[in-house]
Design an enzyme around this catalytic site. Structure first.
Site, mmCIF file in Angstrom:
data_model
loop_
_atom_site.group_PDB
_atom_site.id
_atom_site.type_symbol
_atom_site.label_atom_id
_atom_site.label_comp_id
_atom_site.label_asym_id
_atom_site.label_seq_id
_atom_site.Cartn_x
_atom_site.Cartn_y
_atom_site.Cartn_z
ATOM 1 C CE LYS A 538 -3.787 0.607 0.638
ATOM 2 N NZ LYS A 538 -5.014 0.873 -0.135
ATOM 3 C CG HIS A 544 -10.202 3.659 1.988
ATOM 4 N ND1 HIS A 544 -9.757 4.901 2.045
ATOM 5 C CD2 HIS A 544 -11.706 3.807 2.685
ATOM 6 C CE1 HIS A 544 -10.723 5.927 2.450
ATOM 7 N NE2 HIS A 544 -11.542 4.906 2.932
#
Length: 674
Positions: A538, A544
């Site tokens: 990420k 998210h």
């Protein structure tokens, strides 16, 4: 029962903010002119996570998912010409909530406002950030302290302000069932109220004022009967908790006050026009029942699964609310569901389930220990995996995705590049130039003194709001405020929940997962590796992580060794992990729109590290034109929300590993040997 005098409509908002403070100010003025009755500010990820726009982690994220607010000058520009004393403003801000409220208060003072009349909300719910959105900064203890200080300050000085918006919305987005959504939100409320009570900052006789300012921010999915009953159960539970646990006698202070944004999780990239009717059904869940009606509603736009909505798309969502409130007769009647056996039974069922789960969490010592142990996160990851498995199996129908897939060409998406708004890259450069100019024009010594004082106070149990206001007035930046507190409080990496998630899809003989498991094992053997290794990364500030977690869990179940270190990593850190772990594939997940900056950076760094045969795949909300650019830059495969079959994605990853290592795709191999 006959018609009666019409009720007043709920507050109508759209969640908005992008590019720069000046651009967002123009958008707010237009929305208010269209009949919007409140503002809902979306901040960009650097602002939410306490970084200045020129920090290395902010690259590509500035102005993407909201407005950058780096200092008092930005807040002035954001609300220029908007009288704050007469405006109800909701700010979706959590870890840095105290800082943004301080900037807002100072701007209101500069406008000549009576701050005691300010109305609005700071979300200020850090628990769900550890579980879903990932914009947390500090460990749970100091985070609860910041929340508590803000609540105590507003009760004393901003009595009409909602200092916390306990937010179950994002829990549902992360997979929560209705029972989990009610239970975890209520456990958060209990933890916050206990902390305020135990801090000694609010006299016992004024705890009713604290309870009276607590609001909630809920989610409503497309199962609108169940969602309506969920809100009725929420209502009853809050009445019970505030009366029995906190002894609040005033019925007005016990009132369950909530706003809502309806579900974005269920919006589809396939046949996105179907999202309009989904949004309408979800809105009905929180408006039809008068006794459980939201006090503020904001609706997503039909094209949010494609990218950033345009002003026209947001207008359409506002008009949906206005038609219901002003054209229909809904507001002329009492509660439509009083006496319904069906609604009563479902409400009671959800209430009983939530109370049982609350008892379990409180038995662990409360919501904070349940976060730190990973129990809550693992529960959400498991629920989300179950939901995805039901969709993939066709058990849960999603129109246009796993049924009724035939479609006419949509004029709404004929030109995909024009169907969403694209943030001008020049905006980021303008923000950085503005930040430099702000620093150059301030009294540096005054800023240093204010930050030193902030750190002093942070090391005590004194309320931090006064020191924070002093930093705002002196001209400190968002990053300077948060890094001063990082020095005292430290930072926190939340549990990912991946390791504790049970198997959601059985590898039945002859099934798709069994075939993929066979491909994974055979490919590992051909490459002379014990196991295929997948790095799930990420990069940037996008917290998210739901998609990344689901890929990680399914890859694990397919026989991969998965390297997943959680959110908020630089490209450099991701490449270092790929090299150290000797992975066979790098998977990047980005939903914030920062992919044009971050993905090529990862690929270039892999090349410089001599990693040539490791394919890079990317998943996220990625417009078609961007996907082509990424492939041209060397990305092996791009996955977007329309690729809902996770096992199929894992199979594609195996084939990309095979191609990168000059092996035939698995399907061709099995065909040749069968």
């Amino acid at each position: 029962m006959g018609a009666q005098e019409r009720d007043r409509p709920w507050l109508m908002r759209t969640y908005a903010g992008h590019s720069t403070a000046g651009d967002s100010n123009a958008l707010y003025r237009r929305n208010l002119a269209k009949g919007q009755t409140g503002l809902s500010v979306a901040f960009d990820l650097p602002t939410q996570t306490g970084y200045d726009s020129d920090h290395v982690l902010a690259r590509g994220e500035v102005g993407r998912v909201g407005v950058p607010v780096g200092h008092l000058g930005d807040m002035r520009t954001l609300f220029d010409g908007i009288p704050l004393e007469r405006t109800n403003t909701s700010m979706t801000i959590n870890a840095t909530a105290m800082w943004l409220l301080a900037l807002y208060q100072v701007v209101a003072e500069e406008q000549g406002a009576d701050v005691a009349k300010l109305t609005g909300t700071t979300q200020n719910d850090i628990v769900k950030e550890y579980l879903s959105r990932g914009t947390h900064v500090f460990p749970p203890g100091p985070s609860v302290r910041l929340t508590t200080d803000l609540i105590a300050y507003t009760v004393a000085h901003l009595p009409k302000w909602n200092p916390i918006n306990i937010c179950s919305y994002h829990l549902q987005e992360a997979g929560a069932t209705p029972v989990q959504e009610i239970a975890y939100a209520m456990c958060t409320a209990i933890a916050v109220l206990d902390a305020v009570r135990d801090s000694g900052q609010v006299p016992a006789e004024r705890m009713g004022e604290v309870v009276g300012r607590i609001s909630f921010f809920a989610n409503a999915g497309v199962r609108f009967v169940e969602e309506m009953c969920k809100m009725r159960a929420f209502n009853r539970l809050w009445e019970k908790v505030t009366r029995t646990r906190y002894g609040i006698e005033d019925a007005k202070q016990r009132r369950f006050r909530y706003g809502v944004q309806v579900n974005s999780l269920g919006l589809t990239e396939a046949q996105p026009e179907n999202n309009v009717q989904r949004i309408v059904l979800e809105m009905l869940a929180v408006t039809l029942s008068k006794d459980a009606r939201a006090r503020a509603v904001q609706l997503p736009a039909w094209n949010e699964a494609l990218g950033l909505p345009r002003p026209w798309d947001q207008q359409w969502s506002l008009r949906v609310q206005q038609v219901l409130a002003y054209e229909s007769d809904l507001l002329e009647y009492g509660d439509l569901f009083d006496g319904s056996h069906v609604v009563e039974a479902k409400t009671a069922e959800l209430l009983a389930g939530a109370e049982a789960e609350i008892a379990k969490v409180l038995g662990m010592g409360g919501v904070i220990p349940a976060v730190e142990s990973g129990y809550l996160k693992a529960g959400l990851v498991a629920s989300h995996a179950d939901r995805r498995a039901r969709i993939e199996a066709g058990q849960d129908k999603v129109v246009g995705v796993n049924c009724f897939e035939g479609t006419e060409e949509s004029p709404l998406t004929a030109d995909l590049d024009a169907a969403i708004m694209v943030v001008d890259p020049a905006s980021e450069r303008a923000v950085l130039a503005g930040l430099d100019a702000w620093r150059a024009g301030r009294d540096e010594a005054a800023v240093r003194r204010a930050l030193a004082r902030l750190k002093e106070v942070a090391a005590t149990d004194e309320n931090l709001m006064a020191a924070t206001l002093a930093c705002a007035r002196a001209g400190a930046t968002t990053g300077e405020w948060s890094f001063a507190l990082r020095e005292v409080f430290g930072e926190y990496r939340a549990p990912t929940g991946v390791g504790g998630a049970p198997v959601a899809v059985a590898a039945e003989p002859g099934g798709e997962l069994a075939a993929v498991r066979e491909a994974v094992a055979a490919t590992a053997a051909e490459l002379g590796a014990g196991k295929l290794r997948l790095l799930v990364g990420k990069p940037g500030l996008d917290g998210h992580s739901n998609g990344a977690e689901q890929i990680a869990v399914r890859a694990r179940d397919a026989g991969f060794e998965v390297v997943y270190q959680g959110i908020r990593l630089t490209p450099e850190q991701i490449v270092s992990a790929a090299v150290a772990e000797d992975v066979h594939c790098v998977g990047l997940s980005i939903l914030s729109g920062a992919h044009p900056e971050l993905v090529p950076d990862v690929i270039q760094r892999l090349g410089r590290a001599g990693v040539e045969d490791v394919p890079v795949i990317v998943g996220g909300i990625i417009p078609a034109a961007d996907a082509e650019v990424l492939r041209a830059a060397g990305v092996a495969a791009v996955f977007t929300p329309k690729d809902f079959g996770i096992t199929t994605i894992i199979g594609r990853i195996v084939d990309e590993i095979r191609l990168a290592n000059r092996l035939q795709p698995w399907a061709a191999t099995t065909a040749a040997t069968s």
